[in-house]
Write a protein that holds these residues in place. Structure first.
Motif, mmCIF file in Angstrom:
data_model
loop_
_atom_site.group_PDB
_atom_site.id
_atom_site.type_symbol
_atom_site.label_atom_id
_atom_site.label_comp_id
_atom_site.label_asym_id
_atom_site.label_seq_id
_atom_site.Cartn_x
_atom_site.Cartn_y
_atom_site.Cartn_z
ATOM 1 N N GLY A 151 -5.021 -19.704 -20.558
ATOM 2 C CA GLY A 151 -4.929 -21.074 -21.035
ATOM 3 C C GLY A 151 -5.189 -22.085 -19.935
ATOM 4 O O GLY A 151 -5.815 -23.126 -20.165
ATOM 5 N N ALA A 152 -4.734 -21.787 -18.732
ATOM 6 C CA ALA A 152 -4.951 -22.693 -17.596
ATOM 7 C C ALA A 152 -6.422 -22.733 -17.205
ATOM 8 O O ALA A 152 -6.943 -23.784 -16.806
ATOM 9 C CB ALA A 152 -4.095 -22.256 -16.413
ATOM 10 N N LEU A 171 1.392 -6.677 -19.997
ATOM 11 C CA LEU A 171 0.578 -7.750 -20.554
ATOM 12 C C LEU A 171 1.454 -8.909 -21.017
ATOM 13 O O LEU A 171 2.468 -8.718 -21.678
ATOM 14 C CB LEU A 171 -0.251 -7.222 -21.723
ATOM 15 C CG LEU A 171 -1.182 -6.057 -21.391
ATOM 16 C CD1 LEU A 171 -1.981 -5.650 -22.622
ATOM 17 C CD2 LEU A 171 -2.124 -6.405 -20.238
ATOM 18 N N MET A 172 1.030 -10.114 -20.673
ATOM 19 C CA MET A 172 1.761 -11.324 -20.994
ATOM 20 C C MET A 172 1.025 -12.095 -22.091
ATOM 21 O O MET A 172 -0.090 -11.733 -22.489
ATOM 22 C CB MET A 172 1.904 -12.201 -19.733
ATOM 23 C CG MET A 172 2.376 -11.452 -18.502
ATOM 24 S SD MET A 172 4.043 -10.763 -18.672
ATOM 25 C CE MET A 172 4.999 -12.265 -18.551
ATOM 26 N N ALA A 173 1.648 -13.171 -22.582
ATOM 27 C CA ALA A 173 0.961 -14.043 -23.536
ATOM 28 C C ALA A 173 -0.307 -14.559 -22.855
ATOM 29 O O ALA A 173 -0.217 -15.218 -21.820
ATOM 30 C CB ALA A 173 1.862 -15.190 -23.946
ATOM 31 N N PRO A 174 -1.487 -14.263 -23.386
ATOM 32 C CA PRO A 174 -2.720 -14.542 -22.643
ATOM 33 C C PRO A 174 -2.969 -16.012 -22.372
ATOM 34 O O PRO A 174 -3.585 -16.367 -21.377
ATOM 35 C CB PRO A 174 -3.817 -13.947 -23.534
ATOM 36 C CG PRO A 174 -3.217 -13.878 -24.897
ATOM 37 C CD PRO A 174 -1.762 -13.620 -24.687
ATOM 38 N N LEU A 175 -2.465 -16.882 -23.259
ATOM 39 C CA LEU A 175 -2.743 -18.321 -23.134
ATOM 40 C C LEU A 175 -1.561 -19.115 -22.617
ATOM 41 O O LEU A 175 -1.612 -20.344 -22.581
ATOM 42 C CB LEU A 175 -3.164 -18.867 -24.500
ATOM 43 C CG LEU A 175 -4.429 -18.265 -25.088
ATOM 44 C CD1 LEU A 175 -4.540 -18.581 -26.569
ATOM 45 C CD2 LEU A 175 -5.662 -18.755 -24.341
ATOM 46 N N GLY A 176 -0.476 -18.420 -22.225
ATOM 47 C CA GLY A 176 0.741 -19.157 -21.928
ATOM 48 C C GLY A 176 1.260 -19.762 -23.222
ATOM 49 O O GLY A 176 1.340 -19.088 -24.235
ATOM 50 N N GLU A 206 -8.658 -29.376 -28.591
ATOM 51 C CA GLU A 206 -8.803 -29.413 -27.139
ATOM 52 C C GLU A 206 -8.876 -27.994 -26.563
ATOM 53 O O GLU A 206 -8.452 -27.019 -27.204
ATOM 54 C CB GLU A 206 -7.621 -30.164 -26.514
ATOM 55 C CG GLU A 206 -7.448 -31.598 -26.996
ATOM 56 C CD GLU A 206 -8.510 -32.549 -26.465
ATOM 57 O OE1 GLU A 206 -9.313 -32.119 -25.615
ATOM 58 O OE2 GLU A 206 -8.534 -33.713 -26.901
ATOM 59 N N PRO A 207 -9.404 -27.856 -25.338
ATOM 60 C CA PRO A 207 -9.480 -26.534 -24.715
ATOM 61 C C PRO A 207 -8.115 -25.839 -24.676
ATOM 62 O O PRO A 207 -7.117 -26.440 -24.279
ATOM 63 C CB PRO A 207 -9.981 -26.844 -23.302
ATOM 64 C CG PRO A 207 -10.787 -28.089 -23.470
ATOM 65 C CD PRO A 207 -10.050 -28.895 -24.505
ATOM 66 N N VAL A 243 -9.904 -19.314 -30.092
ATOM 67 C CA VAL A 243 -9.404 -20.151 -29.004
ATOM 68 C C VAL A 243 -10.487 -21.136 -28.610
ATOM 69 O O VAL A 243 -11.616 -20.744 -28.276
ATOM 70 C CB VAL A 243 -8.997 -19.294 -27.793
ATOM 71 C CG1 VAL A 243 -8.396 -20.174 -26.701
ATOM 72 C CG2 VAL A 243 -8.018 -18.202 -28.205
ATOM 73 N N VAL A 244 -10.164 -22.405 -28.652
ATOM 74 C CA VAL A 244 -11.129 -23.467 -28.358
ATOM 75 C C VAL A 244 -11.377 -23.532 -26.854
ATOM 76 O O VAL A 244 -10.442 -23.454 -26.044
ATOM 77 C CB VAL A 244 -10.612 -24.820 -28.878
ATOM 78 C CG1 VAL A 244 -11.564 -25.960 -28.497
ATOM 79 C CG2 VAL A 244 -10.423 -24.771 -30.390
ATOM 80 N N GLY A 245 -12.662 -23.681 -26.481
ATOM 81 C CA GLY A 245 -13.021 -23.833 -25.074
ATOM 82 C C GLY A 245 -13.398 -25.263 -24.731
ATOM 83 O O GLY A 245 -12.928 -25.819 -23.749
#
Length: 286
Positions: free
Chosen positions: A29-30, A57-62, A227-228, A124-126
């Motif tokens: 996410g960052a 493995l963690m939440a990929p996007l925070g 938003e991204p 997931v929006v970029g």
């Protein structure tokens, strides 16, 4: 490209291993918030490699800024429930505090008597999307992943408010990995399957959507700027517990499989009434 957020940092999945990358970003996410795409991760130096089955493995996007969802977006679901096809998407915005890490235990609160799973394709929006044409959508999508858009059906029925039925802590597991759209074999027919305790209950593809992904995000973008890092859950096919009048119980394991990404596993906990509202039992998102 296939990427994950691990306890040891960001990585690419390559040949059954995680190639940990030389980057200071704490999660994917960052990266999107700063760069608007995952392209830079393809050329990052690899610090070391670890076996995938040993990686945490963690939440990929925070914690995403926004999580959008849509109700009744598969023809199979409409046919199963006997509902007419909607003329416009049934959109809602769920609390991002409901996002759970992959593999997390999700606690069902005592007030939710009909907890249900919903296996979904998440996009997931970029790049920022506002009043976008359909042709602009796929180039602006950074990644696809799996989601379990859990719903308290009784809360939905009594309140009529999707955000309340879907925003309990942990009710939106996302991940565990992300795949860039150009790496998908057929982005117009992405398969999604859901298994509960090993039994296959949902099996469909995005070709069965009422509002396909470009149409859905284009329509949404005319009302809200995406938003991204924002996540859009694209609906669930037939085969939910609602369809079978059989809801989740203590100890159930839900596995959502989406083409190209690692399976998303969620474990359900129904604690004694005294602990029903103890949110500490739901593993936090880092």
């Amino acid at each position: 490209m296939h990427v994950v957020t691990t306890q040891s940092g960001l990585g690419r999945i390559e040949d059954g291993a995680v190639a940990l990358l030389d980057t200071a970003y704490p999660h994917v996410g960052a990266v999107l918030a700063e760069e608007g795409s995952l392209r830079s991760l393809a050329s990052r130096t690899v610090r070391r490699r670890i076996p995938l089955d040993t990686a945490t493995l963690m939440a990929p996007l925070g914690r995403p800024r926004a999580v959008w969802g849509v109700g009744l977006n598969y023809t199979s679901k409409a046919a199963r429930t006997g509902r007419a096809l909607p003329g416009e998407p049934i959109l809602y915005l769920a609390a991002s505090s409901g996002v759970a890490a992959p593999g997390a235990r999700v606690v069902i609160p005592g007030t939710a008597t009909e907890p249900d799973y919903e296996g979904e394709i998440a996009v997931v929006v970029g790049r920022r999307l506002y009043q976008a044409a359909e042709a602009d959508i796929w180039p602006a999508i950074a990644a696809v992943t799996a989601a379990n858009d859990m719903t308290a059906r009784d809360v939905m029925r009594t309140t009529g408010i999707p955000a309340l039925a879907k925003s309990y802590p942990g009710f939106t597991p996302i991940g565990p990995s992300l795949r860039t759209p150009d790496d998908l074999p057929d982005r117009d027919a992405i398969r999604v399957r859901t298994r509960v305790n090993g039994t296959l209950l949902q099996d469909d593809t995005s070709a069965g959507m009422i509002f396909p992904i470009p149409d859905l995000l284009s329509r949404l973008s005319w009302f809200a700027a995406l938003e991204p890092g924002d996540v859009v859950l694209t609906g669930t096919p037939a085969g939910t517990g609602q369809d079978r009048a059989c809801f989740l119980a203590d100890g159930d394991e839900v596995r959502v499989e989406v083409d190209g990404v690692l399976p998303l596993v969620t474990r359900v906990v129904r604690p004694p009434d005294a602990l029903a509202h103890d949110h500490r039992l739901t593993e936090p998102v880092s």
